[in-house]
Scaffold this motif. Structure first.
Motif, PDB file in Angstrom:
ATOM      1  N   SER A 126     -27.890 -10.674  13.648  1.00  0.00           N
ATOM      2  CA  SER A 126     -27.377 -10.772  14.491  1.00  0.00           C
ATOM      3  C   SER A 126     -27.932 -10.394  15.428  1.00  0.00           C
ATOM      4  O   SER A 126     -28.651 -10.694  16.602  1.00  0.00           O
ATOM      5  CB  SER A 126     -26.170 -11.134  14.698  1.00  0.00           C
ATOM      6  OG  SER A 126     -25.579  -9.741  15.244  1.00  0.00           O
ATOM      7  N   ASN A 165     -26.567 -15.969  18.855  1.00  0.00           N
ATOM      8  CA  ASN A 165     -27.025 -14.417  18.293  1.00  0.00           C
ATOM      9  C   ASN A 165     -25.388 -13.970  18.579  1.00  0.00           C
ATOM     10  O   ASN A 165     -25.283 -13.121  17.330  1.00  0.00           O
ATOM     11  CB  ASN A 165     -27.867 -13.729  18.917  1.00  0.00           C
ATOM     12  CG  ASN A 165     -29.251 -13.779  18.256  1.00  0.00           C
ATOM     13  OD1 ASN A 165     -30.162 -14.396  18.895  1.00  0.00           O
ATOM     14  ND2 ASN A 165     -29.521 -13.121  17.734  1.00  0.00           N
ATOM     15  N   TYR A 166     -25.432 -14.380  19.417  1.00  0.00           N
ATOM     16  CA  TYR A 166     -23.408 -14.124  20.045  1.00  0.00           C
ATOM     17  C   TYR A 166     -22.339 -14.339  19.063  1.00  0.00           C
ATOM     18  O   TYR A 166     -21.542 -13.977  18.319  1.00  0.00           O
ATOM     19  CB  TYR A 166     -22.947 -14.578  21.557  1.00  0.00           C
ATOM     20  CG  TYR A 166     -23.866 -13.666  22.424  1.00  0.00           C
ATOM     21  CD1 TYR A 166     -23.795 -12.410  21.998  1.00  0.00           C
ATOM     22  CD2 TYR A 166     -24.661 -14.250  23.028  1.00  0.00           C
ATOM     23  CE1 TYR A 166     -24.061 -11.577  23.001  1.00  0.00           C
ATOM     24  CE2 TYR A 166     -25.607 -13.644  24.193  1.00  0.00           C
ATOM     25  CZ  TYR A 166     -24.772 -12.091  24.593  1.00  0.00           C
ATOM     26  OH  TYR A 166     -25.564 -11.653  25.503  1.00  0.00           O
ATOM     27  N   LYS A 167     -23.135 -15.181  18.357  1.00  0.00           N
ATOM     28  CA  LYS A 167     -21.435 -16.289  17.219  1.00  0.00           C
ATOM     29  C   LYS A 167     -22.196 -15.476  15.902  1.00  0.00           C
ATOM     30  O   LYS A 167     -20.697 -14.992  15.780  1.00  0.00           O
ATOM     31  CB  LYS A 167     -21.897 -17.471  16.859  1.00  0.00           C
ATOM     32  CG  LYS A 167     -21.778 -18.713  18.357  1.00  0.00           C
ATOM     33  CD  LYS A 167     -22.077 -20.223  18.007  1.00  0.00           C
ATOM     34  CE  LYS A 167     -22.370 -21.134  19.201  1.00  0.00           C
ATOM     35  NZ  LYS A 167     -22.687 -22.248  19.215  1.00  0.00           N
ATOM     36  N   PHE A 205     -29.575 -12.245  24.617  1.00  0.00           N
ATOM     37  CA  PHE A 205     -29.633 -13.103  22.991  1.00  0.00           C
ATOM     38  C   PHE A 205     -29.762 -14.169  23.220  1.00  0.00           C
ATOM     39  O   PHE A 205     -28.940 -14.503  24.256  1.00  0.00           O
ATOM     40  CB  PHE A 205     -28.574 -12.281  22.207  1.00  0.00           C
ATOM     41  CG  PHE A 205     -28.230 -10.762  21.488  1.00  0.00           C
ATOM     42  CD1 PHE A 205     -29.988  -9.932  21.205  1.00  0.00           C
ATOM     43  CD2 PHE A 205     -27.793  -9.751  22.203  1.00  0.00           C
ATOM     44  CE1 PHE A 205     -30.242  -9.314  20.631  1.00  0.00           C
ATOM     45  CE2 PHE A 205     -27.813  -8.982  21.663  1.00  0.00           C
ATOM     46  CZ  PHE A 205     -28.631  -8.493  20.844  1.00  0.00           C
ATOM     47  N   ASP A 206     -29.749 -15.140  22.300  1.00  0.00           N
ATOM     48  CA  ASP A 206     -29.359 -16.241  22.438  1.00  0.00           C
ATOM     49  C   ASP A 206     -27.615 -16.806  22.122  1.00  0.00           C
ATOM     50  O   ASP A 206     -26.612 -15.666  21.317  1.00  0.00           O
ATOM     51  CB  ASP A 206     -30.261 -16.951  21.189  1.00  0.00           C
ATOM     52  CG  ASP A 206     -31.493 -17.184  21.812  1.00  0.00           C
ATOM     53  OD1 ASP A 206     -31.664 -17.225  23.141  1.00  0.00           O
ATOM     54  OD2 ASP A 206     -31.851 -17.470  20.854  1.00  0.00           O
ATOM     55  N   ALA A 207     -27.086 -17.802  22.221  1.00  0.00           N
ATOM     56  CA  ALA A 207     -25.642 -17.817  21.694  1.00  0.00           C
ATOM     57  C   ALA A 207     -25.977 -17.864  20.121  1.00  0.00           C
ATOM     58  O   ALA A 207     -24.977 -18.040  20.086  1.00  0.00           O
ATOM     59  CB  ALA A 207     -25.875 -19.299  21.792  1.00  0.00           C
ATOM     60  N   LEU A 262     -22.524 -12.884  15.452  1.00  0.00           N
ATOM     61  CA  LEU A 262     -22.281 -10.846  16.443  1.00  0.00           C
ATOM     62  C   LEU A 262     -21.339 -10.831  15.495  1.00  0.00           C
ATOM     63  O   LEU A 262     -20.474  -9.998  15.796  1.00  0.00           O
ATOM     64  CB  LEU A 262     -22.050 -10.421  17.496  1.00  0.00           C
ATOM     65  CG  LEU A 262     -22.362  -9.060  17.707  1.00  0.00           C
ATOM     66  CD1 LEU A 262     -22.950  -8.236  16.786  1.00  0.00           C
ATOM     67  CD2 LEU A 262     -22.669  -8.748  19.302  1.00  0.00           C
ATOM     68  N   ALA A 263     -20.073 -12.612  16.773  1.00  0.00           N
ATOM     69  CA  ALA A 263     -18.278 -12.397  15.963  1.00  0.00           C
ATOM     70  C   ALA A 263     -18.310 -12.629  14.750  1.00  0.00           C
ATOM     71  O   ALA A 263     -17.108 -11.932  14.193  1.00  0.00           O
ATOM     72  CB  ALA A 263     -18.408 -12.915  16.624  1.00  0.00           C
ATOM     73  N   MET A 298     -30.969 -13.933  29.351  1.00  0.00           N
ATOM     74  CA  MET A 298     -30.358 -13.462  28.664  1.00  0.00           C
ATOM     75  C   MET A 298     -30.459 -13.025  27.255  1.00  0.00           C
ATOM     76  O   MET A 298     -31.362 -12.935  26.734  1.00  0.00           O
ATOM     77  CB  MET A 298     -29.033 -14.387  27.474  1.00  0.00           C
ATOM     78  CG  MET A 298     -28.128 -14.921  28.794  1.00  0.00           C
ATOM     79  SD  MET A 298     -26.346 -14.193  29.864  1.00  0.00           S
ATOM     80  CE  MET A 298     -25.654 -14.001  28.422  1.00  0.00           C
TER      81      MET A 298
END
Length: 80
Positions: free
Chosen positions: A68, A21-23, A17-19, A25-26, A15
């Motif tokens: 992020s 990064n997604y959190k 990004f890591d988890a 970003l959200a 992937m």
């Protein structure tokens, strides 16, 4: 060429990004949406929320999104 369908990725690609990064970003996108919504709901040009609170929330949201995207965990990347 005939064995793989177009648009499918192989399962061994990591992937981007890591988890985390997604959190983050959200969270940043949420802050931007909340800031613009608060500015819209007050509906005054000279209001306190429109002039002081919303720009701070929006800029912190943009900074969070940039963080992020740019933050990269060096330990999680595998060099093979």
């Amino acid at each position: 060429m005939g064995s793989q369908k177009y648009g499918r990725r192989s399962s061994n690609q990591p992937m981007i990004f890591d988890a985390w990064n997604y959190k983050v970003l959200a969270l940043g996108l949420f802050l931007v949406i909340v800031g613009f919504s608060a500015m819209y709901l007050e509906n005054e040009v000279e209001g306190f929320i429109s002039l002081y609170i919303s720009p701070i929330v929006i800029m912190s949201g943009y900074a969070t999104v940039i963080l992020s995207i740019l933050k990269h965990d060096r330990n999680s990347s595998k060099t093979s």
